[in-house]
Write an enzyme that holds these catalytic residues in place. Structure first.
Site, mmCIF file in Angstrom:
data_model
loop_
_atom_site.group_PDB
_atom_site.id
_atom_site.type_symbol
_atom_site.label_atom_id
_atom_site.label_comp_id
_atom_site.label_asym_id
_atom_site.label_seq_id
_atom_site.Cartn_x
_atom_site.Cartn_y
_atom_site.Cartn_z
ATOM 1 C CE LYS A 100 -3.588 -2.480 2.114
ATOM 2 N NZ LYS A 100 -4.547 -3.033 3.254
ATOM 3 C CD GLN A 148 -3.089 -4.703 6.170
ATOM 4 O OE1 GLN A 148 -3.188 -3.552 5.767
ATOM 5 N NE2 GLN A 148 -3.489 -5.707 6.037
ATOM 6 C CG ASP A 152 -9.629 -0.474 5.096
ATOM 7 O OD1 ASP A 152 -9.283 -0.981 4.054
ATOM 8 O OD2 ASP A 152 -8.999 -0.413 6.159
HETATM 9 N N1 GUN Z 1 -6.521 -7.140 5.974
HETATM 10 C C1 GUN Z 1 -6.723 -7.738 5.154
HETATM 11 N N2 GUN Z 1 -7.441 -6.917 4.345
HETATM 12 C C2 GUN Z 1 -7.576 -5.619 4.619
HETATM 13 C C3 GUN Z 1 -8.234 -4.443 4.389
HETATM 14 O O1 GUN Z 1 -8.535 -4.376 2.905
HETATM 15 N N3 GUN Z 1 -7.906 -3.454 5.110
HETATM 16 C C4 GUN Z 1 -7.610 -3.597 6.221
HETATM 17 N N4 GUN Z 1 -7.303 -2.551 6.921
HETATM 18 N N5 GUN Z 1 -6.809 -4.393 6.797
HETATM 19 C C5 GUN Z 1 -6.887 -5.582 6.020
#
Ligand code: GUN
Length: 279
Positions: free
Chosen positions: A49, A93, A116
């Site tokens: 990311k 995350q 998100d």
């Molecule tokens: N963990 C796995 N996928 C995601 C996601 O799309 N966002 C976040 N914040 N954590 C994750």
């Protein structure tokens, strides 16, 4: 033989669009990324990311916290980021270490920074058809369908999995695109009979080789959302690709399918947030 949907190429296109949108803003969009602990998969995702942000002209503010971080410390950081005018989006995350509440975190992130699309406010907006942000993975799937001119209207769509992150919002977006949607899960009876009806089959359950050719209708569109590791550690999806691909009209590979699209749609949400904050 199915046409392979190229998520990597489409993600690059989406990110180009985000980069040019970001370049017209007065202030560079900013994403705060919180990573608690040492989960190896999470570290890889977060690094991805941050790389995407750099490519899109988005500033990232990393917050790497030790596994022993308390709930109070984490909430205090989120409040600081909520109030920081340089931060347009906040991403914490998941999963978090056992002692921390994911629910509390999701609820604490200001809805206009919830890139998100996990906050109940944004989920509610999505359900009533007035979304601010779109959930990244389901939005990535919809973008793929659009790119390949696969119409959802009136089609039978079957979603495998009912998670808050993928299954439920996926069913919602397909419904809003005028699909006729069946949401299946671990308690579904006679699953194969249902999946065989699907014009569009989206699998998000996390079981290697779960979707086999006998579960798929001839000419179906098969979208594999999963990111599993097989016995030898290789990244793979839910779909038994070798047997399903000859039967399907379109299929997404793993890797190189939905994964890159999820990341690209996150960039799109950060741009949306920045545009709102600078309007
Ligand atoms: N963990 C796995 N996928 C995601 C996601 O799309 N966002 C976040 N914040 N954590 C994750």
């Amino acid at each position: 033989m199915a046409i392979q949907i190229d998520g990597k190429a489409l993600a690059a296109k989406v990110k180009d669009r985000v980069r040019s949108g970001a370049s017209t803003l007065q202030r560079q969009p900013g994403l705060a990324v919180i990573l608690v602990g040492e989960n190896p998969a999470s570290k890889v995702y977060v690094a991805g990311k941050e790389k995407d942000c750099a490519e899109c002209g988005i500033r990232s503010f990393p917050h790497k916290l030790p596994a022993e971080t308390t709930q109070e410390e984490l909430m205090a950081l989120i409040q600081t980021l909520n109030n920081d005018p340089l931060v347009d989006g906040i991403l914490c995350q998941l999963p978090l270490p056992e002692h921390l509440s994911e629910d509390a975190v999701i609820n604490a992130i200001r809805p206009d920074k919830d890139v998100d699309c996990f906050h109940p406010f944004n989920v509610g907006r999505l359900v009533i058809g007035a979304p601010v942000f779109l959930p990244c993975t389901p939005a990535g799937v919809m973008e793929m369908l659009k790119e390949y001119q696969i119409s959802v209207r009136g089609k039978r769509c079957v979603v495998l999995g009912r998670s808050n992150i993928v299954g439920k919002p996926m069913a919602m977006l397909l419904t809003q695109a005028d699909g006729t949607v069946t949401a299946c899960h671990s308690r579904t009876e006679q699953l194969s009979a249902i999946t065989r009806e699907a014009d569009i089959l989206v699998s998000a359950i996390g079981k290697t080789d779960f979707v086999t050719a006998d579960m798929v209708k001839e000419g179906a569109v098969v979208i594999d959302v999963a990111m599993n590791r097989n016995a030898s550690g290789k990244l793979c999806g839910d779909v038994d690709f070798a047997s399903v691909a000859p039967k399907a009209a379109y299929i997404t590979p793993v890797p190189g399918g939905v994964g890159p699209m999820t990341r690209a749609m996150l960039m799109q949400n950060i741009l949306t947030a920045a545009q709102m904050h600078q309007a």
